[in-house]
Design an enzyme around this catalytic site. Structure first.
Site, PDB file in Angstrom:
ATOM      1  N   GLU A  95      30.336  26.466  14.690  1.00  0.00           N
ATOM      2  CA  GLU A  95      30.599  27.799  14.564  1.00  0.00           C
ATOM      3  C   GLU A  95      29.734  28.746  15.495  1.00  0.00           C
ATOM      4  OE1 GLU A  95      29.860  28.967  10.471  1.00  0.00           O
ATOM      5  OE2 GLU A  95      31.302  27.451   9.597  1.00  0.00           O
ATOM      6  N   LYS A 116      36.781  32.497   0.580  1.00  0.00           N
ATOM      7  CA  LYS A 116      37.711  31.876   1.740  1.00  0.00           C
ATOM      8  C   LYS A 116      39.067  32.027   1.235  1.00  0.00           C
ATOM      9  CE  LYS A 116      34.196  28.824   3.438  1.00  0.00           C
ATOM     10  NZ  LYS A 116      33.512  27.208   3.300  1.00  0.00           N
TER      11      LYS A 116
HETATM   12  P1  PGA Z   1      33.508  24.682   6.428  1.00  0.00           P
HETATM   13  O1  PGA Z   1      32.209  25.560   6.271  1.00  0.00           O
HETATM   14  O2  PGA Z   1      34.578  25.687   6.568  1.00  0.00           O
HETATM   15  O3  PGA Z   1      33.400  23.506   7.043  1.00  0.00           O
HETATM   16  O4  PGA Z   1      33.672  24.491   4.861  1.00  0.00           O
HETATM   17  C1  PGA Z   1      31.784  26.739   5.932  1.00  0.00           C
HETATM   18  C2  PGA Z   1      30.973  26.820   4.983  1.00  0.00           C
HETATM   19  O5  PGA Z   1      30.536  25.804   4.294  1.00  0.00           O
HETATM   20  O6  PGA Z   1      30.627  28.032   4.583  1.00  0.00           O
HETATM   21 ZN    ZN Z   2      29.567  27.016   2.678  1.00  0.00          ZN
END
Ligand code: PGA
Ligand code: ZN
Length: 428
Positions: free
Chosen positions: A204, A337
């Site tokens: 990230e 998400k």
């Molecule tokens: P991920 O991580 O997209 O690998 O699930 C993001 C998070 O855990 O917030």
């Molecule tokens: Zn997370």
């Protein structure tokens, strides 16, 4: 109405295949979207459809692409794109399994988002206006910015996944991003002085140093904030994504591999985190416990609930799980998400359910992202109050920050910035 859907296999920021999709409406309006993908995915998330076999080490998405242009296209052909709920309901009805595993949540979300963008194009309005509830003005979110990465995003250099800066003292979104970039730079300087390599970045865009303890990352971050000439606490709060499921062993113990396989019970992990909260200006804890530890979550919320306790893998953007959390007083905020649930409408439902019950919301990108910026519009239109998209570098991250910076610059005083209130209250 929706006339035609095309789809293709593209790449995400980790170089893994992802679904790209374009929706064409009668009248010529168009929308195009790519979908993101997680690494530390929750067990209860909607399912991506991957091809298996040898192409792209089994990660290809040709079957999902094919589903988008056949099953899904047939389901929505002729449907009014402006009626997003009807579009998304038709998409979901193509898959009888609870997690969209047959058609593929990656195919479904690509069509859902591309349709919304086409509808916005048809109306000649930005996506954030299209997705907003009637009468809601857009709200610029408080950013939560990745500075140090561990866990599944940085080769497990440390166990905890994310140490983030929350620029609560900034008075505008632009100032919040400038503060965050300064903290990242200051933290890199501190790490370099300690002999750590800072040239490579994690998934990230954060720093991924191999530190001897997880707590050590907090020391480095606080030093980085001070190096940036900012005040820990009043200018910059700290958020931690523990991502505890990632180091939960079969026997129910949490095992810190970076600390010589130190083993903690759920209660001991909560005490460990409580100790961190006493020593450092932590204002948000994400996935502090395993994704199915409802009892532990309720205890942690009682013990630490004056801070933001954020459920990611715990709630997986699922309304049923969030309802149970509200009933059990487990967590007080939900990470949203869209690809954990599969459609924009279902993600929006979770945001509204949270706000109606005093839970805060953080809209979030995935560790595998794309150059798309639609996530920024969702945060604005849905008034989530907070957004988390990674660090202040790597284009798949900056695409989202830049979209928000553009909107603030163009709308100026006509748009409200959540600021610190984004984390201190539900903002609906
Ligand atoms: P991920 O991580 O997209 O690998 O699930 C993001 C998070 O855990 O917030
Ligand atoms: Zn997370």
């Amino acid at each position: 109405a929706i006339r035609e859907i095309t789809a293709w296999e593209g790449l995400d920021s980790r170089g893994k295949p992802t679904v790209g999709c374009e929706v064409l409406l009668d009248g010529g309006a168009r929308g195009q979207a790519y979908v993101p993908s997680g690494a530390s995915t929750g067990r209860h998330e909607a399912r991506e459809l991957r091809d298996g076999g040898t192409r792209y080490a089994g990660q290809g998405v040709r079957r999902a692409v094919s589903n988008a242009v056949t099953v899904l296209a047939e389901a929505v052909r002729g449907v009014d794109a402006l009626d997003l709920r009807a579009v998304d309901a038709a998409l979901r009805a193509t898959d009888a399994t609870p997690h969209l595993g047959t058609v593929g949540a990656n195919a479904v979300l690509a069509v859902s988002v591309a349709t919304a963008l086409a509808a916005a194009d048809a109306q000649r309005i930005p996506l954030y206006r299209l997705v907003a509830a009637a009468g809601d003005a857009p709200l610029l979110p408080l950013p939560m910015v990745n500075i140090i990465s561990g866990g599944a995003h940085a080769g497990r250099s440390i166990d905890v996944q994310d140490f983030l800066a929350v620029p609560v003292g900034a008075r505008s979104f632009a100032e919040a991003i400038e503060y965050s970039a300064r903290v990242r730079r200051g933290t890199a300087e501190v790490l370099a002085e300690q002999g750590h390599s800072t040239a490579l970045v994690a998934d990230e865009g954060g720093l991924g140093p191999a530190l001897p303890t997880n707590r050590g990352a907090l020391d480095v971050l606080v030093a980085g904030i001070e190096r940036a000439g900012l005040q820990p606490g009043s200018d910059i709060g700290i958020a931690v994504d523990v991502a505890a499921t990632q180091f939960l062993a079969q026997d129910g113990h949490y095992v810190l591999a970076a600390e010589g396989n130190r083993r903690l019970s759920a209660a001991e992990l909560v005490e460990e985190l409580a100790g961190w909260c006493e020593q450092y200006p932590i204002i948000s804890l994400e996935d502090a416990l395993g994704e199915d530890d409802w009892v532990g979550w309720a205890q942690a919320t009682e013990r630490l609930g004056h801070r933001q306790l954020l459920g990611d893998d715990f709630f997986v953007t699922d309304a049923e799980r969030l309802r149970r959390g509200i009933r059990d007083k487990a967590a007080n905020a939900v990470l949203v998400k869209p690809n954990q649930t599969g459609t924009l409408s279902d993600a929006h439902t979770v945001v509204r359910l949270a706000h109606d019950n005093g839970y805060r919301t953080v809209l979030s990108a995935r560790s595998g992202e794309t150059e798309d910026a639609w996530l920024a519009d969702l945060a604005l239109g849905w008034r989530t109050g907070q957004i988390k998209v990674g660090s202040t570098m790597r284009s798949e991250r900056t695409a989202k920050w830049n979209r928000l910076l553009q909107i603030e610059a163009q709308l100026g005083p006509d748009i409200e910035y959540a600021g610190a209130a984004g984390i201190s209250a539900g903002s609906s």
